[in-house]
Motif scaffolding. Structure first.
Motif, PDB file in Angstrom:
ATOM      1  N   GLN A 194       4.912 -48.565 -84.040  1.00 61.10           N
ATOM      2  CA  GLN A 194       5.763 -47.263 -84.296  1.00 61.10           C
ATOM      3  C   GLN A 194       5.082 -46.048 -84.452  1.00 61.10           C
ATOM      4  OE1 GLN A 194       9.116 -48.141 -86.508  1.00 61.10           O
ATOM      5  NE2 GLN A 194       9.904 -46.341 -86.067  1.00 61.10           N
ATOM      6  N   TYR A 195       4.123 -46.204 -85.647  1.00 61.18           N
ATOM      7  CA  TYR A 195       3.338 -45.059 -85.793  1.00 61.18           C
ATOM      8  C   TYR A 195       1.731 -45.040 -85.444  1.00 61.18           C
ATOM      9  CZ  TYR A 195       7.474 -44.660 -88.704  1.00 61.18           C
ATOM     10  OH  TYR A 195       9.029 -44.463 -89.146  1.00 61.18           O
ATOM     11  N   CYS A 196       1.572 -45.366 -84.069  1.00 55.54           N
ATOM     12  CA  CYS A 196       0.264 -45.840 -83.968  1.00 55.54           C
ATOM     13  C   CYS A 196      -0.510 -44.168 -83.707  1.00 55.54           C
ATOM     14  CB  CYS A 196       0.129 -46.263 -82.560  1.00 55.54           C
ATOM     15  SG  CYS A 196       0.858 -45.536 -81.379  1.00 55.54           S
ATOM     16  N   TRP A 197       0.143 -43.089 -83.394  1.00 53.04           N
ATOM     17  CA  TRP A 197      -0.703 -41.898 -83.363  1.00 53.04           C
ATOM     18  C   TRP A 197      -0.902 -41.386 -84.878  1.00 53.04           C
ATOM     19  CZ3 TRP A 197      -2.187 -42.856 -78.879  1.00 53.04           C
ATOM     20  CH2 TRP A 197      -1.369 -43.100 -78.055  1.00 53.04           C
ATOM     21  N   HIS A 198       0.146 -41.566 -85.804  1.00 52.69           N
ATOM     22  CA  HIS A 198      -0.075 -41.422 -87.156  1.00 52.69           C
ATOM     23  C   HIS A 198      -1.282 -42.127 -87.651  1.00 52.69           C
ATOM     24  CE1 HIS A 198       4.329 -40.207 -86.916  1.00 52.69           C
ATOM     25  NE2 HIS A 198       4.025 -39.666 -88.105  1.00 52.69           N
ATOM     26  N   SER A 199      -1.536 -43.436 -87.235  1.00 53.54           N
ATOM     27  CA  SER A 199      -2.314 -44.356 -87.767  1.00 53.54           C
ATOM     28  C   SER A 199      -4.020 -43.707 -87.109  1.00 53.54           C
ATOM     29  CB  SER A 199      -2.036 -45.534 -87.207  1.00 53.54           C
ATOM     30  OG  SER A 199      -3.219 -46.684 -87.640  1.00 53.54           O
ATOM     31  N   THR A 245      -1.391 -35.195 -78.424  1.00 57.52           N
ATOM     32  CA  THR A 245      -1.210 -35.340 -77.047  1.00 57.52           C
ATOM     33  C   THR A 245       0.356 -36.081 -76.992  1.00 57.52           C
ATOM     34  OG1 THR A 245      -3.359 -35.948 -76.783  1.00 57.52           O
ATOM     35  CG2 THR A 245      -1.801 -36.756 -74.845  1.00 57.52           C
ATOM     36  N   ASN A 246       0.698 -36.853 -77.907  1.00 57.23           N
ATOM     37  CA  ASN A 246       2.082 -37.807 -77.780  1.00 57.23           C
ATOM     38  C   ASN A 246       2.935 -37.255 -78.825  1.00 57.23           C
ATOM     39  OD1 ASN A 246       1.303 -39.814 -75.588  1.00 57.23           O
ATOM     40  ND2 ASN A 246      -0.380 -40.042 -77.120  1.00 57.23           N
ATOM     41  N   ILE A 247       2.856 -35.852 -79.207  1.00 62.30           N
ATOM     42  CA  ILE A 247       3.775 -35.363 -80.097  1.00 62.30           C
ATOM     43  C   ILE A 247       4.407 -34.419 -79.789  1.00 62.30           C
ATOM     44  CG2 ILE A 247       3.988 -34.684 -82.638  1.00 62.30           C
ATOM     45  CD1 ILE A 247       2.987 -37.415 -82.522  1.00 62.30           C
ATOM     46  N   ASN A 248       5.855 -34.387 -79.779  1.00 65.92           N
ATOM     47  CA  ASN A 248       6.893 -32.983 -79.346  1.00 65.92           C
ATOM     48  C   ASN A 248       6.456 -32.644 -78.121  1.00 65.92           C
ATOM     49  OD1 ASN A 248       8.162 -33.682 -81.579  1.00 65.92           O
ATOM     50  ND2 ASN A 248       7.716 -31.732 -82.524  1.00 65.92           N
ATOM     51  N   GLY A 249       5.852 -33.410 -76.965  1.00 64.88           N
ATOM     52  CA  GLY A 249       5.460 -32.616 -75.661  1.00 64.88           C
ATOM     53  C   GLY A 249       4.315 -32.121 -75.717  1.00 64.88           C
ATOM     54  N   ASN A 250       3.466 -32.234 -76.695  1.00 61.41           N
ATOM     55  CA  ASN A 250       2.095 -31.553 -76.958  1.00 61.41           C
ATOM     56  C   ASN A 250       1.974 -30.367 -76.274  1.00 61.41           C
ATOM     57  OD1 ASN A 250      -0.756 -31.594 -77.037  1.00 61.41           O
ATOM     58  ND2 ASN A 250      -1.039 -32.311 -75.015  1.00 61.41           N
ATOM     59  N   PRO A 251       2.554 -29.131 -77.357  1.00 61.67           N
ATOM     60  CA  PRO A 251       2.699 -27.999 -77.087  1.00 61.67           C
ATOM     61  C   PRO A 251       1.242 -27.183 -76.983  1.00 61.67           C
ATOM     62  CG  PRO A 251       3.697 -28.353 -79.181  1.00 61.67           C
ATOM     63  CD  PRO A 251       3.276 -29.547 -78.385  1.00 61.67           C
ATOM     64  N   TYR A 252       0.403 -27.891 -77.657  1.00 62.95           N
ATOM     65  CA  TYR A 252      -0.960 -27.113 -77.882  1.00 62.95           C
ATOM     66  C   TYR A 252      -1.981 -27.799 -76.875  1.00 62.95           C
ATOM     67  CZ  TYR A 252       1.407 -25.907 -82.038  1.00 62.95           C
ATOM     68  OH  TYR A 252       2.208 -25.301 -83.036  1.00 62.95           O
ATOM     69  N   GLY A 253      -1.703 -28.783 -75.824  1.00 68.37           N
ATOM     70  CA  GLY A 253      -2.414 -29.155 -74.841  1.00 68.37           C
ATOM     71  C   GLY A 253      -3.519 -29.915 -75.338  1.00 68.37           C
ATOM     72  N   LEU A 254      -3.488 -30.648 -76.240  1.00 67.75           N
ATOM     73  CA  LEU A 254      -4.623 -31.643 -76.849  1.00 67.75           C
ATOM     74  C   LEU A 254      -4.733 -32.785 -75.997  1.00 67.75           C
ATOM     75  CD1 LEU A 254      -4.130 -31.176 -80.760  1.00 67.75           C
ATOM     76  CD2 LEU A 254      -5.772 -29.915 -79.143  1.00 67.75           C
ATOM     77  N   GLY A 255      -6.090 -33.052 -75.549  1.00 70.25           N
ATOM     78  CA  GLY A 255      -6.322 -34.417 -74.975  1.00 70.25           C
ATOM     79  C   GLY A 255      -5.647 -34.649 -73.488  1.00 70.25           C
ATOM     80  N   SER A 256      -5.491 -36.020 -73.381  1.00 67.76           N
ATOM     81  CA  SER A 256      -4.882 -36.267 -72.142  1.00 67.76           C
ATOM     82  C   SER A 256      -4.581 -37.722 -72.373  1.00 67.76           C
ATOM     83  CB  SER A 256      -6.110 -36.348 -71.027  1.00 67.76           C
ATOM     84  OG  SER A 256      -6.976 -37.611 -71.493  1.00 67.76           O
ATOM     85  N   LYS A 257      -3.574 -38.141 -71.218  1.00 62.97           N
ATOM     86  CA  LYS A 257      -2.902 -39.473 -71.394  1.00 62.97           C
ATOM     87  C   LYS A 257      -3.898 -40.502 -71.395  1.00 62.97           C
ATOM     88  CE  LYS A 257       0.625 -42.273 -69.157  1.00 62.97           C
ATOM     89  NZ  LYS A 257       1.608 -42.457 -68.004  1.00 62.97           N
ATOM     90  N   LYS A 258      -4.889 -40.228 -70.775  1.00 58.87           N
ATOM     91  CA  LYS A 258      -6.042 -41.459 -71.008  1.00 58.87           C
ATOM     92  C   LYS A 258      -6.936 -41.157 -72.250  1.00 58.87           C
ATOM     93  CE  LYS A 258      -9.786 -43.369 -68.248  1.00 58.87           C
ATOM     94  NZ  LYS A 258     -10.610 -43.275 -66.892  1.00 58.87           N
TER      95      LYS A 258
END
Length: 325
Positions: free
Chosen positions: A151-156, A199-212
């Motif tokens: 659930q918190y993989c991006w935090h981790s 990338t996976n937070i709030n629609g990525n308004p800062y354009g960081l990274g990619s899905k891959k």
């Protein structure tokens, strides 16, 4: 690291707000807008907002660093919310009254369960040993980010508990025009609140990274001080957001001398967010993983290892960072 105000509760708008019966630009399918009037909020005046430090409001999800299991840990925001029956009673009450504080809650029975490790946010009002819900009927709080919690993989991904480090985006200490991504000891962040972006937070308004190859970073609250701040007038703020490069941000958070925080969001002024080119993602950035200071053997697939491969590299824009994976 200098700490400004800590985000432990809902931050009030610098202006008195009013509800307009027009479709929201902030939330799809919301039939109303919450807009700022030209009147300064009494809470802002009481906190001496005119002598506060203005900083960029960063668009992410709120986090907190405090001790868990005897070591510094990252905690994710988790507000305790009322169950369906209590929420119906609360909404009926709001329709008949103006002040939500008059509603009487039974904290033990009216709220959904939370994990045993959940803690209420600091400094919230207490009554008979129980935290008092805010004006929305929520009890702000935190849960620790465990390494394998999906659930918190991006935090981790932005913390390493083995080496007690965090991946942090901040301004460069010697060059205020330059951003810096670095590995920071979690102990240096104790009792700080931060914003997780990526990338996976709030629609990525800062354009960081990619899905891959997703990229996520922690930004300490108050990290980006606004140098050429506008005057605290509705029209001046509107012009600053619309016509100034530094104004291409989500909003402003004022850090007041008494510890209070006051904000204004672009949406309060009827402006859109996100926008195509933000001030943050267009700024140059250097990677400083302190490899000589932290001699760590990171897992090959982790974000820390990918950034270590970019150590000492400089990019013309934050959004130009590409991971070598």
């Amino acid at each position: 690291m200098r700490r400004l105000g800590s985000v432990q509760r809902k931050v009030p708008c610098v202006f008195v707000t009013e509800v307009k019966d027009e479709p929201s630009v902030k939330r799809e399918h919301q039939p109303f807008k919450v807009l700022a009037t030209e009147t300064i909020n009494y809470k802002a005046l009481d906190a001496d907002v005119y002598n506060a430090i203005p900083t960029e409001k960063v668009d992410g999800t709120c986090c907190y660093v405090t001790t868990y299991k005897g070591q510094p840990y990252l905690w994710a925001r988790l507000d305790r919310k009322p169950n369906k029956q209590a929420e119906k009673r609360f909404k009926r009450f709001l329709y008949s009254k103006e002040n939500s504080k008059e509603f009487i809650w039974n904290v033990e029975e009216d709220f959904k369960s939370v994990p045993e490790c959940w803690i209420p946010a600091k400094d919230i009002e207490q009554l008979n040993g129980n935290p008092v819900p805010d004006e929305n009927g929520h009890i702000p709080g935190w849960v620790p980010v465990e390494k394998n919690n999906k659930q918190y993989c991006w935090h981790s991904s932005v913390v390493n508990y083995e080496f007690e480090l965090a991946l942090v985006l901040n301004r460069h200490a010697d060059d205020p025009g330059l951003l810096e991504v670095s590995a920071v000891p979690l102990s240096d962040l104790l009792e700080h609140t931060l914003e997780l972006i990526g990338t996976n937070i709030n629609g990525n308004p800062y354009g960081l990274g990619s899905k891959k190859h997703p990229v996520h970073l922690l930004v300490p609250h108050g990290a980006f001080q606004i140098k050429n701040q506008p005057t605290l007038k509705h029209n001046d703020l509107l012009s600053w957001f619309e016509g100034c490069r530094e104004g291409k941000i989500e909003g402003i958070v004022w850090h007041c001398n008494d510890g209070c925080l006051i904000k204004v969001h672009r949406h309060h002024l009827g402006l859109r967010w996100p926008i195509p080119d933000t001030y943050m993602n267009s700024r140059p950035v250097v990677i400083n993983m302190n490899r000589t200071k932290f001699d760590c053997a990171f897992d090959s697939k982790c974000l820390f290892n990918h950034f270590s491969k970019l150590d000492n590299q400089k990019f013309g824009r934050l959004k130009d960072i590409k991971l070598d994976v």
